[in-house]
Scaffold this motif. Structure first.
Motif, mmCIF file in Angstrom:
data_model
loop_
_atom_site.group_PDB
_atom_site.id
_atom_site.type_symbol
_atom_site.label_atom_id
_atom_site.label_comp_id
_atom_site.label_asym_id
_atom_site.label_seq_id
_atom_site.Cartn_x
_atom_site.Cartn_y
_atom_site.Cartn_z
ATOM 1 N N ARG A 4 -41.065 30.587 -4.676
ATOM 2 C CA ARG A 4 -41.295 31.931 -4.173
ATOM 3 C C ARG A 4 -42.606 31.982 -3.401
ATOM 4 O O ARG A 4 -43.620 31.447 -3.835
ATOM 5 N N LYS A 5 -42.561 32.651 -2.299
ATOM 6 C CA LYS A 5 -43.764 32.771 -1.489
ATOM 7 C C LYS A 5 -44.679 33.835 -2.094
ATOM 8 O O LYS A 5 -44.244 34.918 -2.463
ATOM 9 N N ARG A 68 -42.448 41.096 -9.951
ATOM 10 C CA ARG A 68 -41.367 40.154 -9.666
ATOM 11 C C ARG A 68 -40.532 39.865 -10.913
ATOM 12 O O ARG A 68 -39.331 39.614 -10.817
ATOM 13 N N GLN A 148 -38.816 40.199 -0.891
ATOM 14 C CA GLN A 148 -38.470 38.808 -1.210
ATOM 15 C C GLN A 148 -37.013 38.685 -1.628
ATOM 16 O O GLN A 148 -36.313 37.759 -1.212
ATOM 17 N N ARG A 152 -34.175 36.614 0.417
ATOM 18 C CA ARG A 152 -33.450 35.566 -0.299
ATOM 19 C C ARG A 152 -31.956 35.846 -0.308
ATOM 20 O O ARG A 152 -31.131 34.924 -0.150
#
Length: 349
Positions: A4-5, A68, A148, A152
């Motif tokens: 994950r960035k 997250r 994100q 994705r």
């Protein structure tokens, strides 16, 4: 598993520093009057703000990590909101106390002063103001987590679509080849056996291939396919190749050329088609790989068959509007022009 960035720490530090600069005028106007010069008063208030925000800046990555782990919009929003609120109840006063004490000490260096009588009330007021700070940090973290997930999800959908289209191409190719070998078996059993062995070798190479392979490997598979068609056809199928050195370094999707070559062979061997070789040239211009395929086709309409349309959709799923497939006819010859972004094995890994 894809890593994950994370937001770089320098961006987090820059955001909190900007917040200190923006709130400095309000703090300066509400500060008690003093005999200190204006620049000294501004400097102390700015350092005080930095001290207050430093604990928040340090825990921001951890709070975003919590977002997250417990994102909103996943069907359990009440539980997520309750969890984040329970975390905030002890965290907000703790960070406010640490930040206020740190800001007070730093802003009064090098001559530290005793804490003022009303410092508990000041910490309480800071904690109340920090409620909005906590909700803002959590809101930004939830937004980043959603972005994100969105990207994705888009990547997974594109991969699934590309795999489905590639499977469609494989089935289309295998169906046509087996039908042709079956028909040949009634006329020439020896040639049918040789064609079946060639098909098995070609399928083995394709099954061992990655989704993206070097262009030289794709051309080698194409030549093997033409050799298979030479066993199935009554007439020779000459192929003329031309490629510059840079093009040979390109990476392309597996089975990129096969549907177009199959279509070219079908038109080149059709009744009434003029004699001529199938030409395949590859070059690189302005960061784009350009593949030109030509074949005699007579009066037949070039069109787009099932395989060609699936190939066009596949390229669009991989590269969007940057990739294109153009099919034209000129003086009894059909021409296919394929353009896609130039990529090498290093860039596509």
């Amino acid at each position: 598993m894809q890593q994950r960035k994370r937001v770089p720490l320098r961006f987090i530090a820059a955001g909190w520093l900007l917040l200190a600069v923006v709130t400095l005028p309000a703090v300066q106007l509400t500060s008690p009057a003093s005999d200190n010069p204006l620049w000294l008063s501004l400097a102390r208030n700015f350092v005080f703000l930095l001290g207050i925000q430093l604990p928040w800046a340090l825990v921001t990555p951890a709070l975003w990590q919590l977002c997250r782990r417990w994102p909103l919009g996943m069907g359990n929003d009440p539980r997520v909101i309750g969890t984040l609120l329970l975390i905030g109840l002890p965290l907000i006063p703790a960070l406010s106390l640490c930040g206020w004490l740190l800001g007070f000490v730093l802003s009064h260096l090098p001559q530290p002063l005793p804490l003022p009588d009303g410092w508990p009330r000041a910490v309480l007021a800071t904690s109340l103001f920090a409620l909005t700070t906590y909700f803002a940090v959590i809101g930004i973290g939830q937004t980043l987590a959603y972005i994100q997930r969105y990207h994705r999800r888009g990547e997974l959908l594109a991969q699934a679509r590309e795999q489905a289209l590639a499977a469609r191409l494989n089935h289309h190719f295998l169906f046509n080849a087996l039908n042709a070998i079956g028909s040949l078996g009634y006329r020439d059993a020896a040639r049918a056996d040789a064609a079946l062995a060639q098909l098995g070798e070609l399928l083995r190479n394709l099954l061992n291939s990655a989704p993206a392979i070097a262009l030289r490997e794709e051309v080698a598979n194409t030549v093997a396919f033409i050799e298979l068609q030479q066993l199935l056809q009554e007439q020779p199928l000459p192929l003329e190749l031309d490629a510059d050195n840079e093009a040979w370094q390109a990476t392309v999707p597996t089975l990129l050329l096969q549907p177009f070559v199959e279509n070219a062979i079908r038109f080149a061997t059709a009744p009434g088609a003029p004699e001529g070789a199938i030409t395949l040239s590859m070059s690189v211009h302005a960061g784009m790989l350009e593949i030109l395929l030509g074949n005699p086709c007579g009066e037949a309409s070039p069109g787009l068959g099932i395989g060609l349309e699936a190939s066009r959709q596949r390229l669009h799923a991989l590269h969007g509007a940057r990739a294109s497939v153009e099919v034209t006819r000129d003086a009894g010859h059909c021409h296919v022009r394929i353009r896609l972004p130039m990529q090498t094995m290093v860039h596509s890994a």
